[in-house]
Write a protein that holds these residues in place. Structure first.
Motif, PDB file in Angstrom:
ATOM      1  N   ALA A   2     -33.483  25.802  40.555  1.00  0.00           N
ATOM      2  CA  ALA A   2     -32.367  24.974  41.368  1.00  0.00           C
ATOM      3  C   ALA A   2     -32.895  23.489  39.875  1.00  0.00           C
ATOM      4  CB  ALA A   2     -33.402  24.148  42.274  1.00  0.00           C
ATOM      5  N   GLY A   3     -32.089  23.354  39.929  1.00  0.00           N
ATOM      6  CA  GLY A   3     -31.753  22.357  38.519  1.00  0.00           C
ATOM      7  C   GLY A   3     -32.278  20.775  39.193  1.00  0.00           C
ATOM      8  N   VAL A   4     -32.373  19.188  38.239  1.00  0.00           N
ATOM      9  CA  VAL A   4     -32.481  18.607  39.035  1.00  0.00           C
ATOM     10  C   VAL A   4     -30.744  17.918  40.028  1.00  0.00           C
ATOM     11  CG1 VAL A   4     -32.373  15.985  38.583  1.00  0.00           C
ATOM     12  CG2 VAL A   4     -33.124  17.459  37.031  1.00  0.00           C
ATOM     13  N   THR A   5     -31.294  17.235  41.001  1.00  0.00           N
ATOM     14  CA  THR A   5     -30.711  17.211  41.691  1.00  0.00           C
ATOM     15  C   THR A   5     -30.358  15.380  42.259  1.00  0.00           C
ATOM     16  OG1 THR A   5     -31.879  18.155  43.971  1.00  0.00           O
ATOM     17  CG2 THR A   5     -30.395  19.312  43.239  1.00  0.00           C
ATOM     18  N   GLN A   6     -29.346  14.798  43.009  1.00  0.00           N
ATOM     19  CA  GLN A   6     -29.250  13.900  42.691  1.00  0.00           C
ATOM     20  C   GLN A   6     -28.141  13.641  44.433  1.00  0.00           C
ATOM     21  OE1 GLN A   6     -28.064  12.450  38.402  1.00  0.00           O
ATOM     22  NE2 GLN A   6     -28.356  10.581  39.840  1.00  0.00           N
ATOM     23  N   PHE A   7     -28.739  13.208  45.251  1.00  0.00           N
ATOM     24  CA  PHE A   7     -28.072  12.797  46.418  1.00  0.00           C
ATOM     25  C   PHE A   7     -28.158  11.216  46.700  1.00  0.00           C
ATOM     26  CE2 PHE A   7     -26.281  13.485  50.636  1.00  0.00           C
ATOM     27  CZ  PHE A   7     -26.674  12.049  50.930  1.00  0.00           C
ATOM     28  N   PRO A   8     -27.245  10.350  46.720  1.00  0.00           N
ATOM     29  CA  PRO A   8     -25.569  10.534  47.429  1.00  0.00           C
ATOM     30  C   PRO A   8     -24.625  11.330  45.826  1.00  0.00           C
ATOM     31  CG  PRO A   8     -25.147   8.729  47.440  1.00  0.00           C
ATOM     32  CD  PRO A   8     -27.254   8.811  47.374  1.00  0.00           C
ATOM     33  N   SER A   9     -23.819  11.548  45.871  1.00  0.00           N
ATOM     34  CA  SER A   9     -22.933  11.971  45.111  1.00  0.00           C
ATOM     35  C   SER A   9     -22.164  10.658  44.298  1.00  0.00           C
ATOM     36  CB  SER A   9     -22.398  12.968  44.818  1.00  0.00           C
ATOM     37  OG  SER A   9     -21.663  13.195  46.191  1.00  0.00           O
ATOM     38  N   LEU A  21     -30.760   5.584  45.929  1.00  0.00           N
ATOM     39  CA  LEU A  21     -30.440   6.717  45.230  1.00  0.00           C
ATOM     40  C   LEU A  21     -31.875   7.670  44.679  1.00  0.00           C
ATOM     41  CD1 LEU A  21     -28.017   5.121  42.727  1.00  0.00           C
ATOM     42  CD2 LEU A  21     -27.740   5.734  44.291  1.00  0.00           C
ATOM     43  N   ARG A  22     -31.755   8.880  45.449  1.00  0.00           N
ATOM     44  CA  ARG A  22     -33.432  10.203  45.473  1.00  0.00           C
ATOM     45  C   ARG A  22     -32.299  10.762  43.909  1.00  0.00           C
ATOM     46  NH1 ARG A  22     -35.750  12.850  49.993  1.00  0.00           N
ATOM     47  NH2 ARG A  22     -37.113  14.786  48.658  1.00  0.00           N
ATOM     48  N   CYS A  23     -33.321  11.606  43.327  1.00  0.00           N
ATOM     49  CA  CYS A  23     -33.633  11.915  42.561  1.00  0.00           C
ATOM     50  C   CYS A  23     -34.205  13.348  42.813  1.00  0.00           C
ATOM     51  CB  CYS A  23     -33.086  11.405  40.979  1.00  0.00           C
ATOM     52  SG  CYS A  23     -33.916  12.751  39.632  1.00  0.00           S
ATOM     53  N   ASP A  24     -33.809  14.198  42.720  1.00  0.00           N
ATOM     54  CA  ASP A  24     -35.276  15.933  42.750  1.00  0.00           C
ATOM     55  C   ASP A  24     -35.594  16.556  41.760  1.00  0.00           C
ATOM     56  OD1 ASP A  24     -34.334  14.899  46.008  1.00  0.00           O
ATOM     57  OD2 ASP A  24     -36.341  16.224  46.474  1.00  0.00           O
ATOM     58  N   PRO A  25     -36.979  16.226  40.779  1.00  0.00           N
ATOM     59  CA  PRO A  25     -36.547  16.910  39.634  1.00  0.00           C
ATOM     60  C   PRO A  25     -36.461  18.509  39.718  1.00  0.00           C
ATOM     61  CG  PRO A  25     -38.365  15.967  40.315  1.00  0.00           C
ATOM     62  CD  PRO A  25     -37.908  15.728  41.401  1.00  0.00           C
ATOM     63  N   ILE A  26     -36.673  18.585  38.324  1.00  0.00           N
ATOM     64  CA  ILE A  26     -36.818  20.316  38.484  1.00  0.00           C
ATOM     65  C   ILE A  26     -38.476  20.714  39.053  1.00  0.00           C
ATOM     66  CG2 ILE A  26     -37.163  22.292  36.812  1.00  0.00           C
ATOM     67  CD1 ILE A  26     -35.248  21.279  36.093  1.00  0.00           C
ATOM     68  N   ASP A  86     -23.318  -3.905  38.975  1.00  0.00           N
ATOM     69  CA  ASP A  86     -24.087  -2.512  39.418  1.00  0.00           C
ATOM     70  C   ASP A  86     -23.497  -1.307  39.280  1.00  0.00           C
ATOM     71  OD1 ASP A  86     -26.406  -4.699  41.597  1.00  0.00           O
ATOM     72  OD2 ASP A  86     -26.547  -4.370  39.492  1.00  0.00           O
ATOM     73  N   SER A  87     -21.913  -1.630  38.978  1.00  0.00           N
ATOM     74  CA  SER A  87     -21.345  -0.640  39.607  1.00  0.00           C
ATOM     75  C   SER A  87     -21.356   0.255  38.287  1.00  0.00           C
ATOM     76  CB  SER A  87     -20.473  -0.812  39.456  1.00  0.00           C
ATOM     77  OG  SER A  87     -19.932  -1.674  41.152  1.00  0.00           O
ATOM     78  N   GLY A  88     -21.373   1.643  38.520  1.00  0.00           N
ATOM     79  CA  GLY A  88     -21.665   2.655  37.091  1.00  0.00           C
ATOM     80  C   GLY A  88     -22.084   4.257  38.461  1.00  0.00           C
ATOM     81  N   VAL A  89     -22.818   4.914  36.507  1.00  0.00           N
ATOM     82  CA  VAL A  89     -23.238   6.860  37.273  1.00  0.00           C
ATOM     83  C   VAL A  89     -24.723   6.466  37.112  1.00  0.00           C
ATOM     84  CG1 VAL A  89     -22.929   8.541  36.973  1.00  0.00           C
ATOM     85  CG2 VAL A  89     -20.964   7.289  37.346  1.00  0.00           C
ATOM     86  N   TYR A  90     -25.529   6.506  37.477  1.00  0.00           N
ATOM     87  CA  TYR A  90     -26.695   6.567  37.456  1.00  0.00           C
ATOM     88  C   TYR A  90     -27.057   8.077  37.732  1.00  0.00           C
ATOM     89  CZ  TYR A  90     -27.163   1.828  39.167  1.00  0.00           C
ATOM     90  OH  TYR A  90     -26.603   0.024  38.988  1.00  0.00           O
ATOM     91  N   PHE A  91     -27.994   9.013  36.114  1.00  0.00           N
ATOM     92  CA  PHE A  91     -28.452   9.482  36.127  1.00  0.00           C
ATOM     93  C   PHE A  91     -29.854   9.868  36.036  1.00  0.00           C
ATOM     94  CE2 PHE A  91     -24.564  11.762  34.286  1.00  0.00           C
ATOM     95  CZ  PHE A  91     -23.865  10.397  34.236  1.00  0.00           C
ATOM     96  N   CYS A  92     -30.330  10.675  36.823  1.00  0.00           N
ATOM     97  CA  CYS A  92     -31.774  11.203  36.447  1.00  0.00           C
ATOM     98  C   CYS A  92     -32.011  12.256  35.452  1.00  0.00           C
ATOM     99  CB  CYS A  92     -32.429  11.284  38.134  1.00  0.00           C
ATOM    100  SG  CYS A  92     -34.285  12.182  38.432  1.00  0.00           S
ATOM    101  N   ALA A  93     -33.360  12.304  35.156  1.00  0.00           N
ATOM    102  CA  ALA A  93     -33.680  13.261  34.159  1.00  0.00           C
ATOM    103  C   ALA A  93     -34.697  14.467  34.913  1.00  0.00           C
ATOM    104  CB  ALA A  93     -32.996  13.501  32.681  1.00  0.00           C
ATOM    105  N   SER A  94     -35.114  15.281  34.201  1.00  0.00           N
ATOM    106  CA  SER A  94     -36.638  15.190  34.151  1.00  0.00           C
ATOM    107  C   SER A  94     -36.656  16.667  32.883  1.00  0.00           C
ATOM    108  CB  SER A  94     -37.021  15.998  35.850  1.00  0.00           C
ATOM    109  OG  SER A  94     -36.544  17.438  35.688  1.00  0.00           O
ATOM    110  N   SER A  95     -38.192  16.400  32.257  1.00  0.00           N
ATOM    111  CA  SER A  95     -38.651  17.585  31.589  1.00  0.00           C
ATOM    112  C   SER A  95     -40.414  17.863  31.894  1.00  0.00           C
ATOM    113  CB  SER A  95     -38.635  16.646  30.338  1.00  0.00           C
ATOM    114  OG  SER A  95     -39.679  15.602  29.997  1.00  0.00           O
ATOM    115  N   GLN A  96     -41.404  18.923  31.174  1.00  0.00           N
ATOM    116  CA  GLN A  96     -42.323  19.506  31.329  1.00  0.00           C
ATOM    117  C   GLN A  96     -42.398  18.792  29.888  1.00  0.00           C
ATOM    118  OE1 GLN A  96     -41.177  23.478  31.400  1.00  0.00           O
ATOM    119  NE2 GLN A  96     -42.215  23.478  32.736  1.00  0.00           N
TER     120      GLN A  96
END
Lengths: 112, 113
Positions: A2-9, A21-26, A86-96
Motif C-alpha cells: 500500500a502507498g501513502v494514504t490520507q484521510f479525508p480526501s 488530517l491524518r496520514c498513514d505512511p508506507i 489555511d485553505s489548500g491541499v495538504y500532502f503527506c509523504a514518507s520515505s526510508q
C-alpha cells in the motif's frame, strides 16, 4: 504494498473550527513529511518526522498547527482554529533512509 | 537564498510531439534534484531523480532529464508525448535524498489530439 494514504480526501469547514488530517505512511518508513499547497502557489514544506520525533518543523506557519506522530506510525495534523488562508491541499509523504519520498493523494481543505 | 524556478506555468503540446519542461535552481550545496508528476486526483509520483554521476537521467514513462551545473538547470524531456502525459509537473530540490524538498511552482501540461 500500500502507498501513502490520507484521510479525508476533502474537508470543508468554517473559519474558527478545528480540523484534523491524518496520514498513514508506507509501512516501515521512518521518515514522514507534511507539505501544503495553497491555491496558485508552490508546494511548501511544513515538517519532517523521524519515527515519532520532529526532525524539522521549520515550515510550520504558526502555533495553530499541531502535528503528531503516534508511536512512529501514522501522523495527524490539526489546525485549530482554522483561518481562511489555511485553505489548500495538504500532502503527506514518507520515505526510508536514502530513498525518495512517496507522496499521498493529498487532503483538500477548504475554510469558509 | 535557495529557490526553484519553473518558468512555464502552462504548456500545450500536440500528441506525438516532443516536450521539454524547464527547471532552474539556486542552491548553495550540491543539490539533489527531482521531477514529480501529479495527474488529476492522484498524489505526486516520482518521475526521476539526480543525486550524482551521469548527468543524463532516465526515468519512468519515457522521461529523461539532464543536469547542467553550469546553467543550474535540470530540464525534463520526452521525445513523444501521449495523451496520458497531461498532468502537472513539479521540479524539486533537496539537500539530501531524505530531507525536505523545495518545489517549483509547477507546469501544467495539456496534450491536444
Amino acid at each position: 504494498e500500500a502507498g501513502v494514504t490520507q484521510f479525508p480526501s476533502h474537508s470543508v469547514i468554517e473559519k474558527g473550527q478545528t480540523v484534523t488530517l491524518r496520514c498513514d505512511p508506507i509501512s516501515g518508513h521512518d521518515n514522514l513529511y507534511w507539505y501544503r499547497r495553497v491555491m496558485g502557489k508552490e508546494i511548501k514544506f511544513l515538517l519532517h518526522f523521524v519515527k515519532e520525533s520532529k526532525q524539522d518543523e521549520s515550515g510550520m506557519p504558526n502555533n495553530r498547527f499541531l502535528a503528531e506522530r503516534t508511536g512512529g506510525t501514522y501522523s495527524t495534523l490539526k489546525v485549530q482554529p482554522a483561518e481562511l488562508e489555511d485553505s489548500g491541499v495538504y500532502f503527506c509523504a514518507s520515505s526510508q533512509w536514502g530513498s525518495e519520498q512517496f507522496f499521498g493523494p493529498g487532503t483538500r481543505l477548504t475554510v469558509l | 537564498a535557495q529557490s526553484v524556478t519553473q518558468p512555464d506555468i502552462h504548456i500545450t503540446v500536440s500528441e506525438g510531439a516532443s516536450l521539454e519542461l524547464r527547471c532552474n535552481y539556486s542552491y548553495g550545496a550540491t543539490p539533489y534534484l527531482f521531477w514529480y508528476v501529479q495527474s488529476p486526483g492522484q498524489g505526486l509520483q516520482l518521475l526521476l531523480k539526480y543525486f550524482s554521476g551521469d548527468t543524463l537521467v532516465q526515468g519512468i514513462k519515457g522521461f529523461e532529464a539532464e543536469f547542467k551545473r553550469s546553467q543550474s538547470s535540470f530540464n525534463l524531456r520526452k521525445p513523444s508525448v501521449h495523451w496520458s502525459d497531461a498532468a502537472e509537473y513539479f521540479c524539486a530540490v533537496g539537500a539530501g535524498s531524505w530531507g525536505k524538498l523545495q518545489f517549483g511552482a509547477g507546469t501544467q501540461v495539456v496534450v491536444t489530439p
